[in-house]
Design an enzyme around this catalytic site. Sequence first.
Site, mmCIF file in Angstrom:
data_model
loop_
_atom_site.group_PDB
_atom_site.id
_atom_site.type_symbol
_atom_site.label_atom_id
_atom_site.label_comp_id
_atom_site.label_asym_id
_atom_site.label_seq_id
_atom_site.Cartn_x
_atom_site.Cartn_y
_atom_site.Cartn_z
ATOM 1 N N LEU A 123 0.867 -1.175 0.000
ATOM 2 C CA LEU A 123 0.000 0.000 0.000
ATOM 3 C C LEU A 123 0.902 1.222 0.000
ATOM 4 O O LEU A 123 1.947 1.232 0.665
ATOM 5 C CB LEU A 123 -0.900 0.026 1.249
ATOM 6 C CG LEU A 123 -1.927 -1.096 1.411
ATOM 7 C CD1 LEU A 123 -2.597 -0.996 2.779
ATOM 8 C CD2 LEU A 123 -2.973 -1.040 0.306
ATOM 9 N N ASP A 124 0.530 2.265 -0.734
ATOM 10 C CA ASP A 124 1.322 3.486 -0.727
ATOM 11 C C ASP A 124 1.394 4.075 0.678
ATOM 12 O O ASP A 124 0.494 3.869 1.499
ATOM 13 C CB ASP A 124 0.725 4.518 -1.687
ATOM 14 C CG ASP A 124 0.916 4.128 -3.149
ATOM 15 O OD1 ASP A 124 1.809 3.311 -3.425
ATOM 16 O OD2 ASP A 124 0.169 4.643 -4.000
ATOM 17 N N LYS A 125 2.452 4.830 0.941
ATOM 18 C CA LYS A 125 2.686 5.354 2.295
ATOM 19 C C LYS A 125 1.486 6.088 2.889
ATOM 20 O O LYS A 125 1.130 5.855 4.051
ATOM 21 C CB LYS A 125 3.918 6.266 2.289
ATOM 22 C CG LYS A 125 4.369 6.672 3.683
ATOM 23 C CD LYS A 125 5.615 7.544 3.643
ATOM 24 C CE LYS A 125 5.266 8.964 3.236
ATOM 25 N NZ LYS A 125 6.378 9.913 3.428
#
Length: 418
Positions: free
Chosen positions: A166-168
């Site tokens: 998952l993106d930050k």
Amino acid sequence: MDKVHPKIESSDTEPRKEDFVISGPFRLVKPYHFDFVCSVKQRWAGQTIIDIFEKEFKGRNRAYYENAFKVGKLRVEGPKKKKGRVVTADTLLNQGERMRHHVHRHEPPVPNIPIQIIEANDDFVVVNKPPGIPVHSAGQYRKNTVHGILQAEHGHLMPMAPSHRLDKPVSGILVFSRNRNAAERIRKAMASGETTKVYVARILGKFEKDVLVDAPMRFDYTLAKAIVRDNDERDMTSSRKRRHGDDDNEKEEGKQNDPKGDSIFRSAKTVVRLLAHAPDGKTSLVECQPITGRTHQIRAHLSHIGFPIANDVTYGGTWGGYTSTVDLAKSLGITRNLDNPEHTKKTIIHGSEALDVNDIVPEDLRDDLCPHCPYYVARDYPVDLTPLWLHARKYSFCDQEFIAPYPTWAKDDFPSLQ
């Protein structure tokens, strides 16, 4: 095998609880000496080690790298270095030669939010990832990651590796595999379309009708965003390939050599369903189920149909949310000053506040050569820890389903979900 000083950590050194410091809303990492090793890439060949590090690793200035080379903290060594070859600061390096930097590493802060373990069994660990924390080691992050924090706080669950990412700034369900068989099971389930992911997003406007967004896309690394086109637009790149008899399917799904991003628009489909309208009618909460898995797919598709995530400024959100580091620096008037890093404020965007993080490192953890000491946080560009209003709510695979609680930005403003 080269010997490394026992006080210098390597990529094999496991994070420990005592490596972290909590400062208000942030989790900091105690600065540490790290043995950074990399080989000379083809595009770096023909340059000096000082030139390479100044251009590629911009957190320190040329004077620092010259001093580091002089005292032996920056050097060139085997395995492809020719025996008897003497490397000076002016030596032009060859592809494949190994460079080593004993760097005093200062990791960026992350939000001090506990990582909730939803499920832990012999095969998988499933967590509710907080926003603002990267999944695994990348760039400046090594310990201040979901994997690193779990390793420090729940070492008995190791080893494990993320099965997806998952993106930050995105929160929600994140799955780790604890063994090869488990990793292979989930890989096969993904490849055969037997996994289901459902996200929740808060979007601009009053969304009314459930829709299947069927719009091909490609990712442009220069712009750092996905480009979407309507299905009735002709993909000339693919058309040319078909005329020349190239395989348009499996081959194009894999490797792309264009350094600026994919040159081919790939099939992308997302189902969007209404969950609720905010009482003021200005935003809506929707459920998004990606049928394909493209970079930034949900964000780009929601923007494409005129309902961007409300605080996703990259794709048209206007509610002042997550911003890239460089754009954030411009908006705050912050200039990176490598010649005098102390003049560069380390600003962290946390919610609606811009906070300066100036915690001082104890003397025994400092390095005389390091330009970022005596602070915990490197004097560098600002960091945005604002949550993106996108949350991985459900994940189904291998006859299992995991559900994460709704995030605050969904629960508080949508009474019908209570």
